[in-house]
Design an enzyme around this catalytic site. Structure first.
Site, PDB file in Angstrom:
ATOM      1  N   GLY A 108       0.786  -1.228   0.000  1.00 44.56           N
ATOM      2  CA  GLY A 108       0.000   0.000   0.000  1.00 44.56           C
ATOM      3  C   GLY A 108       0.814   1.273   0.000  1.00 44.56           C
ATOM      4  CG  LEU A 186      -2.946  -7.754  -6.781  1.00 48.36           C
ATOM      5  CD1 LEU A 186      -1.933  -8.833  -6.448  1.00 48.36           C
ATOM      6  CD2 LEU A 186      -2.457  -6.890  -7.932  1.00 48.36           C
ATOM      7  CB  ILE A 189     -13.841  -3.535  -9.507  1.00 56.54           C
ATOM      8  CG1 ILE A 189     -12.505  -3.044  -8.962  1.00 56.54           C
ATOM      9  CG2 ILE A 189     -14.991  -2.782  -8.843  1.00 56.54           C
ATOM     10  CD1 ILE A 189     -12.298  -3.295  -7.492  1.00 56.54           C
ATOM     11  CG  HIS A 205      -1.315  -1.017 -15.202  1.00 56.96           C
ATOM     12  ND1 HIS A 205      -1.591  -2.276 -14.720  1.00 56.96           N
ATOM     13  CD2 HIS A 205      -0.496  -1.193 -16.268  1.00 56.96           C
ATOM     14  CE1 HIS A 205      -0.988  -3.173 -15.479  1.00 56.96           C
ATOM     15  NE2 HIS A 205      -0.307  -2.547 -16.412  1.00 56.96           N
TER      16      HIS A 205
END
Length: 311
Positions: A108, A186, A189, A205
């Site tokens: 993160g 990863l 959605i 990305h």
């Protein structure tokens, strides 16, 4: 299943703040200060201005003009059709700070950059919840240490506390989340979330899309593929999220060189430095309602210094 089982890491220091119920569990969020500011008139172009999550509701009046889907029309342009041609509208930044949900699967680092920018006041928004598919990842640990609630999504076979798509949508709506930011998440959605937050979900990305994107292209795999291809340039891309991997409209990119003797790790480090800066800049624009749309559906960012310029 009761939703209280999926909220982690509530900081006791936040207890005086207002509590928001999720199921039967209460947890506290940081109070959000109200700000008021405005943008100068846009005289040369006519754009649709994005403001918050794209809920299926009617807005009776917003920014001095009438709208049914949060559209603000400015003066006419050859490139964009305007039903109110010739009528100039002054756009304004929403007074309240935007509420952000960040999705992570790993360390993160982009999430941390956005949260730190919020704390130092460079963006008018707050990360109010973290969503992850790995409850023990570095991003989730950072969230818990900073009093940010953590939600597990999606449900996993070895986890009993995860949410299904509809439960996630309901929870984010209850929290009044404006924007969803994917930062190394990863999982694909679900369509339920995309429809609930149309034009309000973003991903970063580590390549110049549409090159080196799609299912299976993530992390170090991307940088190895870039080097193996002989490409001379790479860099991060921020794009809107649709129902597929890495195919949504591109919002921002930044170019870095691929050096002759680069390793994947060296290229990854160079790209990541740009990711941290680019994502914060884009989130600043989101929180200030500076995303505009060309007639052909391409999103652009309006310059903060000169509102008549886009990039």
């Amino acid at each position: 299943m009761e939703l209280q089982h999926i909220v982690y890491g509530v900081s006791p220091k936040l207890s005086p703040a207002p509590s928001i119920p999720i199921g039967k569990q209460l947890f506290s969020l940081k109070p959000h200060s109200l700000l008021s500011s405005s943008h100068p008139s846009i005289q040369s172009q006519n754009f649709e201005v994005l403001s918050g999550a794209y809920y299926p509701i009617n807005i009776a009046k917003r920014g001095g003009c009438y709208s049914s889907r949060r559209r603000v029309w400015c003066s006419s342009s050859r490139d964009i059709a305007d039903p109110n041609e010739g009528h100039e509208v002054r756009t304004q930044v929403t007074g309240r700070r935007k509420k952000l949900a960040v999705f992570v699967s790993g360390g993160g680092s982009n999430f941390k950059s956005i949260h730190e920018a919020s704390k130092r006041g460079s963006l008018h928004g707050d990360v109010i919840v973290l969503v992850t598919n790995k409850s023990e990842c570095g991003g989730a640990e950072y969230a818990r240490n900073n009093g940010i609630p953590v939600i597990l999504f999606p449900k996993a076979k070895d986890e009993s506390d995860g949410l299904c798509p509809n439960e996630l949508v309901d929870t984010l709506r209850r929290l009044e989340v404006d924007f969803i930011l994917l930062a190394g998440y990863l999982k694909l959605i679900p369509v339920e979330l995309i429809r609930a937050y149309e034009r309000s979900i973003f991903n970063i990305h580590p390549s110049l899309l549409p090159a080196f994107g799609g299912k299976g292209h993530y992390g170090m795999k991307v940088h190895k593929a870039v080097i193996a291809s002989g490409a001379r340039f790479s860099g991060p891309t921020i794009h809107y999220v649709d129902e597929h991997y890495d195919t949504g409209r591109i919002l921002a990119q930044r170019v870095v060189p691929v050096l002759a003797n680069d390793t994947a790790e060296e290229l990854a480090a160079r790209v990541l430095r740009e990711e941290h800066q680019l994502y914060v800049e884009v989130v600043e624009a989101l929180c200030e309602d500076r995303i505009v749309w060309r007639k052909d559906g391409v999103p652009l960012i309006r310059s903060k210094e000169n509102p008549n310029e886009t990039y």
